[in-house]
Design a protein around this motif. Structure first.
Motif, PDB file in Angstrom:
ATOM      1  N   GLY A   1      40.969  29.918  31.849  1.00 34.83           N
ATOM      2  CA  GLY A   1      40.089  31.026  32.282  1.00 34.83           C
ATOM      3  C   GLY A   1      40.273  31.732  31.492  1.00 34.83           C
TER       4      GLY A   1
ATOM      5  N   TYR B   1      38.179  35.712  31.886  1.00 33.36           N
ATOM      6  CA  TYR B   1      37.073  36.868  32.921  1.00 33.36           C
ATOM      7  C   TYR B   1      37.271  38.070  32.026  1.00 33.36           C
ATOM      8  CZ  TYR B   1      35.929  40.741  35.378  1.00 33.36           C
ATOM      9  OH  TYR B   1      35.225  41.975  36.578  1.00 33.36           O
TER      10      TYR B   1
ATOM     11  N   HIS C   1      41.374  37.681  38.194  1.00 28.80           N
ATOM     12  CA  HIS C   1      40.173  36.167  37.855  1.00 28.80           C
ATOM     13  C   HIS C   1      39.709  35.291  36.967  1.00 28.80           C
ATOM     14  CE1 HIS C   1      37.430  38.713  40.075  1.00 28.80           C
ATOM     15  NE2 HIS C   1      37.402  40.337  39.714  1.00 28.80           N
TER      16      HIS C   1
ATOM     17  N   LYS D   1      40.402  30.913  36.722  1.00 30.23           N
ATOM     18  CA  LYS D   1      39.380  29.890  36.605  1.00 30.23           C
ATOM     19  C   LYS D   1      39.991  28.750  36.263  1.00 30.23           C
ATOM     20  CE  LYS D   1      35.627  33.575  35.338  1.00 30.23           C
ATOM     21  NZ  LYS D   1      34.572  33.908  34.783  1.00 30.23           N
TER      22      LYS D   1
ATOM     23  N   GLU E   1      41.178  26.558  39.120  1.00 32.19           N
ATOM     24  CA  GLU E   1      40.022  25.365  39.591  1.00 32.19           C
ATOM     25  C   GLU E   1      40.189  24.541  38.410  1.00 32.19           C
ATOM     26  OE1 GLU E   1      35.020  25.663  40.393  1.00 32.19           O
ATOM     27  OE2 GLU E   1      36.246  27.196  39.337  1.00 32.19           O
TER      28      GLU E   1
ATOM     29  N   ARG F   1      35.108  25.961  27.099  1.00 28.65           N
ATOM     30  CA  ARG F   1      33.982  25.801  28.032  1.00 28.65           C
ATOM     31  C   ARG F   1      32.645  25.629  27.355  1.00 28.65           C
ATOM     32  NH1 ARG F   1      34.861  27.224  32.920  1.00 28.65           N
ATOM     33  NH2 ARG F   1      37.331  27.293  33.701  1.00 28.65           N
TER      34      ARG F   1
END
Length: 328
Positions: free
Chosen positions: A11, A13, A64, A68, A71, A300
């Motif tokens: 993740g 941010y 933040h 992610k 998740e 991603r």
């Protein structure tokens, strides 16, 4: 059964405020300092960076990114039994309470998981991954949240154009879990305190005030020379430990400090530039956050796939350096 550690979630941010070279040029001109987009990009490859809002701390950016990563991993915060945060810009003076403890609180965790900060400046994420890998292999922890988070804009001297144009804010996170399949294939860490003065904040707290300077100082040429040398060496050490060659690396993710250092490292390893993940142009140098930020973006957008071999390496003040070779 042999235990390994594996990355199962990533993740990242970036704060909302994006500052281009043109924006920064205007800001510096108001202080009587001349610079330009061409001057910055030609020396660093940086075109833009992000700055945290005044109310945002490293822990806020970290949370933040952590959410992610959790998740993607399919885990809840209380499934984590260790948090490691790498940061040179912690929430509090004196570095306590640790930013990791603040992240734990902000994630709403109640399971009394261990939480600790790691300080190795721009090598911090690599150090943190190595630490998490050791804990998991030893059977001490099962799910570890590793975060690199920085608000370097708070420690920049905007009257020194040689440093203030290089750095930005951001956070990146991964979830590492125990696995029967190898994930972290090799880690190598080094430090040489004889070079402590070439990259530092040469100040300390005394009597409630800062003694010395609270701004980042960097001897650019000295850092450049040392970085290119040690990054090649430590990458080859990790490859040798894993019984692999540079030709077997699918992706190289170096610390996103300077495009010239990054290209020099890839060239010395004999790797084509198209196999190197580059985010420094849009993020600047985000210190301990730079590698996990780049990793998450490449995962991603589909470049990095399951089974790919990824070399992550960094150098930082101390002087510290290290590499992690991963099978995703």
């Amino acid at each position: 059964m042999t235990l390994y550690s594996k990355i199962i979630g990533t993740g990242s941010y970036l704060p909302e405020q994006r500052v281009t070279n043109e924006d920064l040029t205007v800001q510096l001109a108001a202080k009587g300092i001349e610079t330009s987009d061409e001057w910055i990009t030609s020396r660093s490859g940086i075109s833009a960076r992000h700055y945290a809002a005044p109310e945002q701390n490293s822990s806020d950016l970290a949370v933040h990114a952590a959410r992610k990563a959790l998740e993607m991993a399919g885990l809840k915060p209380d499934d984590i039994d260790l948090i490691i945060v790498a940061s040179s810009t912690p929430d509090f003076f004196g570095s306590f309470p640790s930013t990791a403890c603040i992240v734990q609180r902000k994630l709403g965790m109640t399971n009394h998981s261990a939480a600790v900060d790691v300080q190795a400046v721009c090598s911090g994420f690599v150090y943190a991954v190595s630490t998490a890998d050791a804990f998991i292999r030893a059977g001490v922890h099962k799910n570890v949240l590793v975060i690199g988070s920085e608000v370097f804009s708070r420690i920049l001297n905007f009257e020194d154009r040689t440093t203030c144009v290089l750095f930005g804010d951001g956070a990146g996170a991964i979830v590492m879990s125990a696995s029967e399949e190898p994930g972290i294939l090799a880690t190598k860490l080094h430090a040489d305190g004889r070079h402590a003065d070439i990259l530092s904040i040469p100040g300390n707290l005394s009597g409630g005030a800062v003694a010395g300077s609270s701004y980042l100082f960097m001897d650019g040429p000295a850092v450049f020379k040392l970085a290119v040398t040690v990054l090649e060496q430590v990458a080859n050490e990790a490859l040798e430990h894993a019984g692999m060659t540079a030709g077997q690396i699918d992706w190289l993710i170096p610390h996103q400090a300077n495009i010239r250092i990054m290209k020099g490292t890839a060239k010395k390893l004999g790797m084509p530039l198209e196999k190197m993940v580059v985010t420094v142009d849009q993020h600047g140098n985000t210190s301990a956050a730079s590698i996990p930020l780049a990793l998450d973006i490449a995962v991603r957008d589909g470049r990095i796939k399951k089974g790919d071999h990824v070399m992550m390496e960094g150098v930082g003040g101390g002087f510290t350096w290290g590499a992690v070779l991963v099978r995703m």
